[in-house]
Design a protein around this motif. Structure first.
Motif, PDB file in Angstrom:
ATOM      1  N   GLY A 227       0.810  -1.203   0.000  1.00  0.00           N
ATOM      2  CA  GLY A 227       0.000   0.000   0.000  1.00  0.00           C
ATOM      3  C   GLY A 227       0.845   1.255   0.000  1.00  0.00           C
ATOM      4  O   GLY A 227       0.550   2.219  -0.736  1.00  0.00           O
ATOM      5  N   ILE A 228       1.925   1.270   0.786  1.00  0.00           N
ATOM      6  CA  ILE A 228       2.812   2.429   0.850  1.00  0.00           C
ATOM      7  C   ILE A 228       3.491   2.654  -0.495  1.00  0.00           C
ATOM      8  O   ILE A 228       3.600   3.796  -0.977  1.00  0.00           O
ATOM      9  CB  ILE A 228       3.866   2.250   1.957  1.00  0.00           C
ATOM     10  N   GLU A 229       3.944   1.582  -1.120  1.00  0.00           N
ATOM     11  CA  GLU A 229       4.607   1.695  -2.424  1.00  0.00           C
ATOM     12  C   GLU A 229       3.641   2.228  -3.482  1.00  0.00           C
ATOM     13  O   GLU A 229       4.019   3.029  -4.344  1.00  0.00           O
ATOM     14  CB  GLU A 229       5.158   0.330  -2.851  1.00  0.00           C
ATOM     15  N   SER A 230       2.390   1.790  -3.405  1.00  0.00           N
ATOM     16  CA  SER A 230       1.386   2.263  -4.364  1.00  0.00           C
ATOM     17  C   SER A 230       1.151   3.762  -4.198  1.00  0.00           C
ATOM     18  O   SER A 230       1.054   4.496  -5.196  1.00  0.00           O
ATOM     19  CB  SER A 230       0.081   1.496  -4.151  1.00  0.00           C
ATOM     20  N   VAL A 231       1.088   4.207  -2.954  1.00  0.00           N
ATOM     21  CA  VAL A 231       0.901   5.639  -2.692  1.00  0.00           C
ATOM     22  C   VAL A 231       2.092   6.436  -3.229  1.00  0.00           C
ATOM     23  O   VAL A 231       1.916   7.498  -3.858  1.00  0.00           O
ATOM     24  CB  VAL A 231       0.718   5.896  -1.181  1.00  0.00           C
ATOM     25  N   GLY A 241       2.999  10.780 -12.299  1.00  0.00           N
ATOM     26  CA  GLY A 241       2.706  10.972 -10.882  1.00  0.00           C
ATOM     27  C   GLY A 241       2.037  12.312 -10.612  1.00  0.00           C
ATOM     28  O   GLY A 241       2.144  13.261 -11.409  1.00  0.00           O
ATOM     29  N   ILE A 242       1.356  12.385  -9.522  1.00  0.00           N
ATOM     30  CA  ILE A 242       0.618  13.606  -9.168  1.00  0.00           C
ATOM     31  C   ILE A 242       1.553  14.801  -9.019  1.00  0.00           C
ATOM     32  O   ILE A 242       1.275  15.898  -9.528  1.00  0.00           O
ATOM     33  CB  ILE A 242      -0.183  13.390  -7.864  1.00  0.00           C
ATOM     34  N   SER A 278       4.232  17.347  -1.854  1.00  0.00           N
ATOM     35  CA  SER A 278       5.653  16.973  -1.896  1.00  0.00           C
ATOM     36  C   SER A 278       6.126  16.538  -0.512  1.00  0.00           C
ATOM     37  O   SER A 278       6.859  15.550  -0.362  1.00  0.00           O
ATOM     38  CB  SER A 278       6.498  18.150  -2.387  1.00  0.00           C
ATOM     39  N   ASP A 279       5.679  17.275   0.525  1.00  0.00           N
ATOM     40  CA  ASP A 279       6.043  16.930   1.901  1.00  0.00           C
ATOM     41  C   ASP A 279       5.444  15.583   2.301  1.00  0.00           C
ATOM     42  O   ASP A 279       6.105  14.761   2.937  1.00  0.00           O
ATOM     43  CB  ASP A 279       5.554  18.032   2.844  1.00  0.00           C
ATOM     44  N   ILE A 280       4.184  15.360   1.901  1.00  0.00           N
ATOM     45  CA  ILE A 280       3.537  14.073   2.197  1.00  0.00           C
ATOM     46  C   ILE A 280       4.275  12.924   1.533  1.00  0.00           C
ATOM     47  O   ILE A 280       4.493  11.864   2.135  1.00  0.00           O
ATOM     48  CB  ILE A 280       2.057  14.107   1.741  1.00  0.00           C
ATOM     49  N   SER A 281       4.680  13.134   0.304  1.00  0.00           N
ATOM     50  CA  SER A 281       5.411  12.101  -0.435  1.00  0.00           C
ATOM     51  C   SER A 281       6.721  11.759   0.261  1.00  0.00           C
ATOM     52  O   SER A 281       7.095  10.582   0.383  1.00  0.00           O
ATOM     53  CB  SER A 281       5.676  12.579  -1.863  1.00  0.00           C
ATOM     54  N   GLU A 282       7.439  12.776   0.737  1.00  0.00           N
ATOM     55  CA  GLU A 282       8.708  12.539   1.441  1.00  0.00           C
ATOM     56  C   GLU A 282       8.486  11.758   2.738  1.00  0.00           C
ATOM     57  O   GLU A 282       9.279  10.881   3.097  1.00  0.00           O
ATOM     58  CB  GLU A 282       9.388  13.877   1.742  1.00  0.00           C
ATOM     59  N   GLU A 283       7.410  12.064   3.447  1.00  0.00           N
ATOM     60  CA  GLU A 283       7.130  11.348   4.704  1.00  0.00           C
ATOM     61  C   GLU A 283       6.774   9.891   4.439  1.00  0.00           C
ATOM     62  O   GLU A 283       7.158   9.000   5.196  1.00  0.00           O
ATOM     63  CB  GLU A 283       6.008  12.046   5.472  1.00  0.00           C
TER      64      GLU A 283
END
Length: 357
Positions: A227-231, A241-242, A278-283
């Protein structure tokens, strides 16, 4: 003692003021003279039912007031003190009304009170015998209280009650210590085992909930990782990508807002969305790097949970019960061990205490 009574527009009474002298008072008269109405007015003042039918015909409100002399010591005085009401010159005024709108009100002194409070307080002042309420004299357990009050030994009785309660408790404890030695030994063994088992577990409040959450995370590692990899892929997975698409949208937005300043606010919102995602993606990436499958730790967590479930099965209402129930049983078991003598309770010293009491 009731010192005076003022009745206005109650039943057939237009206005009446009665003063009572010290001692025994008798109201006498032929049938229909109004004796029952006066008793009814007193009952109304003491918290009886307030009904529109009690208002004199042609009037809008019925009211009754009464002044009572309150002893400085006694249940009535204590009640007033607990409710923050101060008598004046050892006297307190009770006042009550009912209106033709159905509204009613009551006061003790200058303090408005509910009908329940009025009835509770007036129970210390007056007893009415007959087809009315307030018949505490008819309750046998109350007889001793009146006798004690008349004898002036209320404080001595209160002191005696404390001593009597203590001696009853100690006699009960001694009886528990004196029952069958074999049964007593079995109970001591049972509670000792329980106390030791719970102590050895070294439980922590809320530990079961945190372990269950940890167990869920570790046992679902594959689904969690996928699930994390998919996100991560959806957010920043190449040109589709978004975040890369948002980056392109930002460039177009900046160019458009340079031609029309009214678009600046929208451009700022788009920029904020870009940085937030971008911050969410890094976390998510950081979380993914720390995500490691640890079968040894999973086994340890499951073993600890199994221990807790077994303790709950023995000492709580069910395996799904709060862990606090195990702690409660532990404290209760320690108390019972002390009562059974396992905590150094000396039966002989208990007998001495009982004799002294």
């Amino acid at each position: 003692m009731l010192e005076d009574l003022t009745i206005k527009d109650f039943a057939i009474i237009e206005s009446e003021h009665i003063e009572f002298s010290k001692g025994f008072t008798v109201l006498s008269g032929e049938t229909g003279a109004g004796k029952s109405i006066i008793i009814g007015a007193v009952s109304f003042l003491l918290g009886g039912k307030a009904e529109i039918s009690q208002i004199r015909a042609g009037c809008h409100e019925a009211s009754v007031c009464g002044t009572f002399v309150i002893p400085q010591k006694g249940a009535a005085s204590e009640w007033l003190s607990e409710h923050g009401i101060e008598p004046e010159n050892d006297r307190i005024l009770l006042r009550r009304f009912v209106r033709d709108t159905g509204k009613s009100g009551a006061w003790i002194g200058a303090v408005p009170v509910t009908r329940t409070d009025l009835a509770d307080f007036s129970a210390f002042l007056v007893d009415i015998h007959g087809q009315h309420d307030h018949q505490s004299l008819m309750r046998v357990p109350e007889h001793r209280k009146f006798l004690d009050a008349r004898a002036g030994i209320t404080e001595e009785v209160a002191e005696f009650t404390v001593l009597y309660t203590a001696i009853v408790e100690k006699r009960k404890l001694l009886a528990q210590l004196d029952f069958s030695d074999a049964e007593r030994a079995r109970n001591i063994d049972m509670y000792t085992f329980a106390v030791n088992e719970i102590e050895e577990a070294k439980l922590s409040p809320g530990e079961d909930e945190s372990l269950e959450a940890e167990e869920s995370r570790l046992s679902s590692f594959e689904k969690l990782y996928a699930g994390i990899e998919s996100v991560k892929t959806l957010l920043d997975g190449g040109e589709s990508g978004i975040i890369p698409l948002l980056k392109k949208a930002r460039r177009e937005s900046q160019q458009a807002s340079s031609f029309d300043r009214t678009l600046n606010q929208l451009d700022s919102r788009l920029e904020s969305a870009f940085y937030e995602l971008s911050d969410i993606s890094e976390e998510f990436s950081s979380y993914s790097q720390k995500l490691v499958y640890d079968p040894v730790h999973l086994s340890e967590v499951q073993e600890r949970l199994s221990l807790i479930y077994n303790l709950k099965k023995k000492y709580a209402s069910s395996q799904s019960a709060p862990l606090q129930e195990v702690f409660d049983y532990y404290e209760d078991a320690k108390r019972k061990l002390e009562q059974l003598g396992a905590g150094g309770q000396d039966k002989e010293s208990l007998r001495v205490e009982i004799t002294a009491l």
